[in-house]
Design a protein around this motif. Structure first.
Motif, mmCIF file in Angstrom:
data_model
loop_
_atom_site.group_PDB
_atom_site.id
_atom_site.type_symbol
_atom_site.label_atom_id
_atom_site.label_comp_id
_atom_site.label_asym_id
_atom_site.label_seq_id
_atom_site.Cartn_x
_atom_site.Cartn_y
_atom_site.Cartn_z
ATOM 1 N N ASP A 57 67.531 3.915 -32.150
ATOM 2 C CA ASP A 57 66.350 4.602 -32.671
ATOM 3 C C ASP A 57 66.399 6.107 -32.434
ATOM 4 N N GLU A 58 67.614 6.649 -32.132
ATOM 5 C CA GLU A 58 67.785 8.096 -31.979
ATOM 6 C C GLU A 58 66.846 8.668 -30.916
ATOM 7 N N ALA A 59 66.732 7.977 -29.814
ATOM 8 C CA ALA A 59 65.855 8.425 -28.737
ATOM 9 C C ALA A 59 66.512 9.544 -27.936
ATOM 10 N N ASP A 60 65.708 10.194 -27.115
ATOM 11 C CA ASP A 60 66.202 11.253 -26.228
ATOM 12 C C ASP A 60 65.480 11.104 -24.887
ATOM 13 N N PRO A 61 65.830 10.061 -24.121
ATOM 14 C CA PRO A 61 65.037 9.707 -22.942
ATOM 15 C C PRO A 61 65.025 10.759 -21.842
ATOM 16 N N ILE A 62 66.020 11.645 -21.771
ATOM 17 C CA ILE A 62 66.005 12.656 -20.711
ATOM 18 C C ILE A 62 66.100 14.069 -21.279
ATOM 19 N N SER A 63 65.821 14.221 -22.552
ATOM 20 C CA SER A 63 65.732 15.536 -23.199
ATOM 21 C C SER A 63 67.061 16.294 -23.176
ATOM 22 N N TRP B 100 76.508 12.267 -14.685
ATOM 23 C CA TRP B 100 75.659 11.516 -13.763
ATOM 24 C C TRP B 100 74.268 12.113 -13.630
ATOM 25 N N ASP B 101 73.899 12.994 -14.563
ATOM 26 C CA ASP B 101 72.586 13.624 -14.450
ATOM 27 C C ASP B 101 71.457 12.606 -14.535
ATOM 28 N N ALA B 102 71.651 11.552 -15.300
ATOM 29 C CA ALA B 102 70.638 10.492 -15.428
ATOM 30 C C ALA B 102 71.312 9.233 -15.947
ATOM 31 N N ALA B 103 70.645 8.106 -15.709
ATOM 32 C CA ALA B 103 71.257 6.810 -16.029
ATOM 33 C C ALA B 103 71.580 6.668 -17.510
ATOM 34 N N VAL C 14 62.235 17.723 -28.781
ATOM 35 C CA VAL C 14 62.489 17.326 -27.388
ATOM 36 C C VAL C 14 61.169 16.797 -26.819
ATOM 37 N N PRO C 15 60.789 15.597 -27.189
ATOM 38 C CA PRO C 15 59.471 15.091 -26.761
ATOM 39 C C PRO C 15 59.330 14.988 -25.253
ATOM 40 N N GLY C 16 60.418 14.709 -24.559
ATOM 41 C CA GLY C 16 60.345 14.561 -23.107
ATOM 42 C C GLY C 16 59.959 15.825 -22.373
ATOM 43 N N LEU C 17 60.166 16.973 -23.028
ATOM 44 C CA LEU C 17 59.800 18.252 -22.410
ATOM 45 C C LEU C 17 58.619 18.906 -23.125
ATOM 46 N N GLY C 18 57.969 18.135 -23.990
ATOM 47 C CA GLY C 18 56.789 18.645 -24.661
ATOM 48 C C GLY C 18 57.051 19.475 -25.890
ATOM 49 N N VAL C 19 58.283 19.439 -26.410
ATOM 50 C CA VAL C 19 58.627 20.198 -27.609
ATOM 51 C C VAL C 19 58.416 19.299 -28.817
ATOM 52 N N GLN D 81 87.868 6.291 -4.793
ATOM 53 C CA GLN D 81 86.972 5.564 -3.894
ATOM 54 C C GLN D 81 85.624 6.250 -3.735
ATOM 55 N N SER D 82 85.579 7.540 -3.929
ATOM 56 C CA SER D 82 84.318 8.280 -3.816
ATOM 57 C C SER D 82 84.402 9.513 -4.684
ATOM 58 N N ALA D 83 83.320 9.820 -5.393
ATOM 59 C CA ALA D 83 83.266 11.005 -6.248
ATOM 60 C C ALA D 83 82.020 11.808 -5.900
ATOM 61 N N ILE D 84 82.010 13.064 -6.300
ATOM 62 C CA ILE D 84 80.842 13.925 -6.132
ATOM 63 C C ILE D 84 80.440 14.467 -7.489
ATOM 64 N N ASP D 85 79.155 14.387 -7.789
ATOM 65 C CA ASP D 85 78.608 14.957 -9.009
ATOM 66 C C ASP D 85 77.157 15.324 -8.717
ATOM 67 N N ASP D 86 76.403 15.673 -9.742
ATOM 68 C CA ASP D 86 74.989 15.962 -9.508
ATOM 69 C C ASP D 86 74.116 15.023 -10.339
ATOM 70 N N VAL D 87 72.918 14.777 -9.840
ATOM 71 C CA VAL D 87 71.938 13.919 -10.498
ATOM 72 C C VAL D 87 70.664 14.729 -10.665
ATOM 73 N N CYS D 88 70.026 14.602 -11.836
ATOM 74 C CA CYS D 88 68.919 15.492 -12.191
ATOM 75 C C CYS D 88 67.625 14.749 -12.529
ATOM 76 N N ASP D 89 67.637 13.445 -12.417
ATOM 77 C CA ASP D 89 66.462 12.639 -12.781
ATOM 78 C C ASP D 89 65.496 12.579 -11.589
ATOM 79 N N ILE D 90 64.853 13.708 -11.306
ATOM 80 C CA ILE D 90 64.046 13.851 -10.097
ATOM 81 C C ILE D 90 62.824 12.927 -10.103
ATOM 82 N N GLU D 91 62.357 12.546 -11.268
ATOM 83 C CA GLU D 91 61.195 11.645 -11.322
ATOM 84 C C GLU D 91 61.463 10.339 -10.590
ATOM 85 N N ARG D 92 62.695 9.874 -10.635
ATOM 86 C CA ARG D 92 63.026 8.630 -9.915
ATOM 87 C C ARG D 92 62.991 8.853 -8.402
#
Length: 1012
Positions: A911-917, A855-858, A538-543, A733-744
């Motif tokens: 390339d088997e990436a993990d952009p948001i861990s 919807w946690d991240a794009a 998990v490179p994005g979290l330093g693992v 017409q409208s949905a509710i979810d959560d988003v976790c990409d706080i860096e943005r």
């Protein structure tokens, strides 16, 4: 539907010039009504009186247009009498009314009668076409339930309706082990349940609801769309049950049902998939493909149910009671998969007691009081024994499974006042006390739950995984419980051609100590193996990379227990306007207000002024109730249930800590740990910190809502057959979810001049409206207030907002029961597509309502547009019964439908990436897009249920013997496949594609019934 009628009556209705009464005579459409209406035509100035089997008597004067209407009548059978100058001219006996519908009783032939001698004609159901309704619903009566081979639940009955499909087996309802259903492409948490007008939906998460004892159901309505402004809080469907009541005649009876083990078939055994993998990929454990994944031999269940009822008058014509009780016991055996920490056989028992009591007090002809008590509980216990997949043998006692008690005690009171012939008032108040108890007898708090034991380092284990006796993944607080109370007031007034209605509809929900946590010492050990040990986990979290031979272990902690509450209030106004003799226009407006509170009573969601218009029409084309064209346009708002506070507005912990290890002790704990990361890490930022209620949701958050359009027709083919078609379009017409990409969010705040060190940043996720511009509050470090940041769709990196669309064409052909036989066939062609299933996520069984991972991240939404999980393109349903002789009846039900789209979730891109861990959670597998629909579909389901009933002549029709066989051809198709493709980059999960759930195998049920 009207069961039968004479040809004379058909001709009278068709030939009369005065049949222009139809539409306006029915009562106001109530999606959760417990009453019906009698309406019709006669000579102006005459009087029509109705008298029920419980002594209720009401009358109305025929107006100048030759029409009358008597509404808000309790369900039952009525005698309808026409009087002229005080003398009886004509009458109809045994007029049975259907809930929330108008029953037409016309006296056209008697209008010009010269003799006042009484003429009596029997009638006992609705006309084939109810031209008084503008909604889309199916009503199943107790008589039909008695004839058909059905599962004994509200959901099994609902599956008879067009467009209703069983939801993912990942989810279960409020009754433990019960299924949930999807209406019109909506997710399984977007429905509403009612009993006798009170909301009995699961008060915590809105998944399923409480139902009546099966024998106490008088009628069940299944709304698939178009219901009136009187009701809301659902953009899926409505299941509304009305219970039986006492009459002036005494009735009692009982039933014994037995589903024996010898008539139950096993599910299919499941093997670890063994497929050719793309170049560069390998299985997590290359020794497992083709070996047993889950043994299902002997995994059968058996069931015994005892039920009894009694009803009658306490005071004739005044006070009545009806009591029904049901005791159900289910027993069975299930074998765990080979992948769990300790494979085991579980021998389980469900005890499901239910009761229903109804008191009806006719104070006088103008005032009625009804009291209802309902209890529906489920207790589960299981005993576990070890199971060895190498030998196929069961071993010694292992421990106890989680003991649970769930269910509700509900009390409802209703007062109805017929103030005048044109003005009716009703008040309904109810309470629901729900338990959600969970405990594990004998669980050793020092034993950690183990997973992935087959990937332990064989250099340490010698190839024999080291396990322990903890088979419990999560535990709950044993004090968990829920309470609701609700009040609704309704006022209806008939003013000329208008029937006006207005009222309030309020509910309050409270949850205490709900949530869960990892069992044992509060953490699991999750063993893993990387095909390429040099790739960071998990490179994005330093693992970093595990190195060596690629073996590693994770210490997993998950804690979400909290309390919360919700207020839901609404007001409505409605006008049913009889424009002319053939055309009815229904105009309604509803305003909903939803407020969600966290554990300390702080509001984190507050929605007001949610205006929901509803417009419907019904056109009686020929003016004789033989051809109806109808339509509906409506908006439907959906509230957030209490459970949104869990992992949302309350503190939660969700962390993994990564290590390599040099040994494993006798209890499966790794030893010689060497960290390969910075410590506990959380891709969602859940570290147990309590969030500020004002900062966890967008300050301009809008509720989820959906718009719906319906257009259809129903026509008599002849006096015995009815057919029709209906088109439906639903658009989210409208949905509710959560988003976790706080860096943005940090980037946007910095760009607009906010010093990142001057505000407090959430460590978790934020609740928002995908696709809308959301404004968030950031609390200042110095305590002086909040800064505002507005985030657009592109600011989060998304390319579009939430999309869900459902289009369907329903066709049906029906022969109502005529004393000999009945039958109905429905075909539905539909498409449910977009990028948002709704409040849950069926691909991975995530029931975090409105907090799915989507919807946690794009990056998670790339390749998301396609079919949705509840899409079933083709559905064919048929049911019916046939009376061969007075003693023998056969019946059947058929469901054929195409399969749901398969899911595959892997690492990101080529390339088997993990952009948001998030690991293997992206819509890519083998570097290719896996939007739903691109990866194939599950098999078609073809389920046939058959029944035969014998009523011996010596029993005088009161005694019945019945045999039902369900899934006659023993279809055992997979209904859910494991969708997680990888356990690490280029490392394919051994269980990917394995069948996690299957169609229920064939089983039989005997019953003996006595009714007096």
């Amino acid at each position: 539907m009207k069961a039968s009628r004479s040809n004379r009556h058909v001709l009278l209705r068709r030939s009369s010039l005065a049949v222009a009464l139809t539409l306006g005579m029915a009562g106001v459409a109530m999606a959760q009504s417990t009453t019906g209406t009698i309406f019709g035509q006669a000579e102006a100035g005459e009087t029509v009186s109705v008298t029920s089997s419980t002594g209720i008597s009401r009358s109305a004067t025929v107006d100048a247009a030759g029409r009358y209407r008597i509404s808000s009548l309790p369900l039952g059978t009525y005698t309808v009498v026409l009087q002229k100058d005080g003398a009886t001219v004509d009458s109809r006996d045994n007029v049975a009314i259907t809930v929330n519908a108008g029953t037409e009783v016309s006296f056209a032939a008697a209008a010009g009668a010269k003799s006042l001698a009484s003429v009596t004609v029997s009638a006992n159901a609705l006309p084939p076409i109810d031209v008084s309704s503008v909604d889309s619903r199916t009503v199943i009566t107790s008589q039909t339930l008695e004839r058909l081979p059905l599962g004994r639940s509200a959901e099994s009955i609902a599956l008879l309706a067009p467009g209703v499909v069983q939801g993912s087996d990942y989810f279960s309802g409020q009754k433990a082990g019960s299924n949930v259903v999807s209406f019109g492409g909506s997710s399984v948490s977007e429905n509403a349940y009612y009993i006798n007008g009170y909301n009995t939906t699961d008060p915590l998460s809105n998944l399923g609801g409480i139902g009546l004892p099966y024998g106490a159901i008088d009628q069940q309505e299944i709304y698939t769309g178009g219901y009136s402004a009187m009701y809301g809080r659902s953009d899926g469907g409505v299941i509304s049950q009305v219970g039986k009541r006492g009459t002036n005649d005494w009735h009692f009876g009982g039933q014994v049902l037995w589903s024996p083990e010898f008539l139950a078939e096993d599910p299919k055994n499941v093997m670890y998939p063994n497929k050719a993998l793309p170049n560069g990929y390998g299985y997590t454990d290359d020794t497992l493909p083709g070996k047993p994944y889950r043994n299902r031999q002997g995994n059968t269940k058996w069931n015994t149910t005892y039920s009894a009822y009694v009803g009658g008058p306490l005071i004739k014509d005044k006070l009545f009671f009806f009591i029904s009780a049901e005791a159900e016991k289910q027993e069975g055996k299930t074998t765990s998969s080979a992948a769990v920490g300790q494979p085991n056989n579980t021998y389980y028992t469900y005890n499901i007691p239910k009761y229903y009591v109804k008191l009806d007090w006719n104070i006088n002809d103008s005032n009625i009081v009804e009291l209802t008590g309902i209890s529906n509980k489920t207790s589960y216990e299981g005993t576990q024994y070890t199971y060895d997949y190498d030998t196929g043998k069961e071993g010694g006692f292992l421990g106890y499974d989680t003991h649970t008690k769930t269910g509700s005690d509900i009390w409802v009171g209703k007062y109805t006042s017929y103030i005048t012939d044109d003005l009716t008032f009703s008040a309904t108040y109810g309470q629901n006390r729900a338990i959600d108890y969970s405990d594990v007898p004998g669980l050793d708090p020092n034993l950690a739950y183990l997973t992935g034991v087959t990937t332990q380092d064989p250099a340490i284990t010698g190839g024999n995984p080291i396990r322990n006796g903890n088979t419990i993944q999560y535990v709950k607080n044993p004090n968990a419980k829920n309470k609701t109370h609700g009040l609704r007031l309704d006022l209806e007034y008939k003013l000329g051609d208008h029937t006006l209605a207005a009222g309030i509809d309020n509910m309050h929900f409270t949850a205490t100590d709900e949530g869960q946590q990892t069992s044992g010492p509060g953490y699991w050990w999750r063993y893993g193996h990387a095909t390429d040990p040099s790739v960071a986990l998990v490179p994005g979290l330093g693992v970093g990379a595990p190195g060596g031979d690629g073996y590693y272990v994770r210490k997993y902690i998950f804690v979400t227990t909290t309390s919360m509450s919700v207020d839901q209030k609404a007001q409505y106004i409605e006008d049913r306007w009889q424009i002319n003799d053939k055309f009815l226009l229904n105009l309604g407006l509803r305003d909903d207000q939803f407020t969600n509170y966290n554990a300390v009573g702080q509001a984190y969601v507050k929605n007001k002024n949610q205006w929901a218009p509803r417009v419907g029409f019904s056109w009686d084309v020929f003016g004789d109730s033989t051809f109806k064209v109808f339509g509906n346009l409506g908006r439907y708002y959906l509230a957030l249930p209490n459970s949104v506070a869990i992992r949302g507005a309350s503190p939660s912990t969700y962390t993994n800590e990564y290590f390599t290890y040099t040994g494993i002790d006798a209890n499966g704990n790794p030893t010689g740990l060497n960290p390969i990361g910075p410590g506990p890490v959380s891709s969602n930022g859940e570290y147990g910190e309590a969030p500020d209620a004002k900062t966890v949701t967008a300050s301009n958050l809008k509720s989820q809502y959906q718009d719906e359009a319906i257009l259809g027709f129903t026509k008599m083919l002849n006096p015995e057959w009815v057919f029709g078609a209906k088109g439906t379009v639903r658009k989210l017409q409208s949905a509710i979810d959560d988003v976790c990409d706080i860096e943005r969010l940090v980037d946007k705040a910095t760009a607009q001049g906010i010093d990142p060190d001057s505000v407090n940043w959430t460590t978790g996720c934020l609740i928002f409206n995908p696709g809308k511009t959301n404004t968030f509050l950031l609390s200042k470090v110095d305590g002086s207030g909040y800064d505002k940041v507005s985030m657009s769709t592109s600011d989060w990196g998304f390319t579009s907002g939430a999309k869900r669309k459902y289009v369907a064409l329903d066709l049906f052909l029906e022969h109502p029961f005529d004393g000999k036989w009945q039958g109905r066939v429905d075909y539905t062609f539909s498409r449910s597509y977009g990028n948002t299933e709704g409040q849950v996520l069926s691909t991975i069984g995530q029931d975090d309502i409105s907090k799915t991972q989507d919807w946690d991240a794009a990056a998670l939404m790339v390749n998301s547009n396609g079919e949705l999980s509840n899409n079933r393109t083709h559905q064919l349903k048929a049911y019916g019964s046939y009376l061969i002789t007075k003693e023998w009846m056969v019946s059947g039900a058929l469901r054929v439908m195409s399969g749901a789209p398969k899911a595959c979730l892997g690492y990101y891109g080529t390339d088997e990436a993990d952009p948001i861990s998030y690991g293997s959670a992206y819509r890519f597998c083998d570097g290719k897009s896996t939007a739903l629909g691109n990866n194939g579909h599950l098999p078609w389901q073809k389920i046939v249920d058959l029944g035969v009933t014998y009523r011996p002549a010596f029993g005088d029709g009161k005694l019945a013997f019945n045999l039902n066989v369900f899934n006659v051809f023993n279809e055992r198709k997979p209904t859910v496949l494991d969708a997680t493709y990888e356990t690490a980059p280029y490392t394919v999960s051994n269980s990917y594609g394995a069948a996690l759930y299957q169609t229920t195998p064939r089983y039989g049920r005997f019953s003996v019934t006595y009714d007096f």
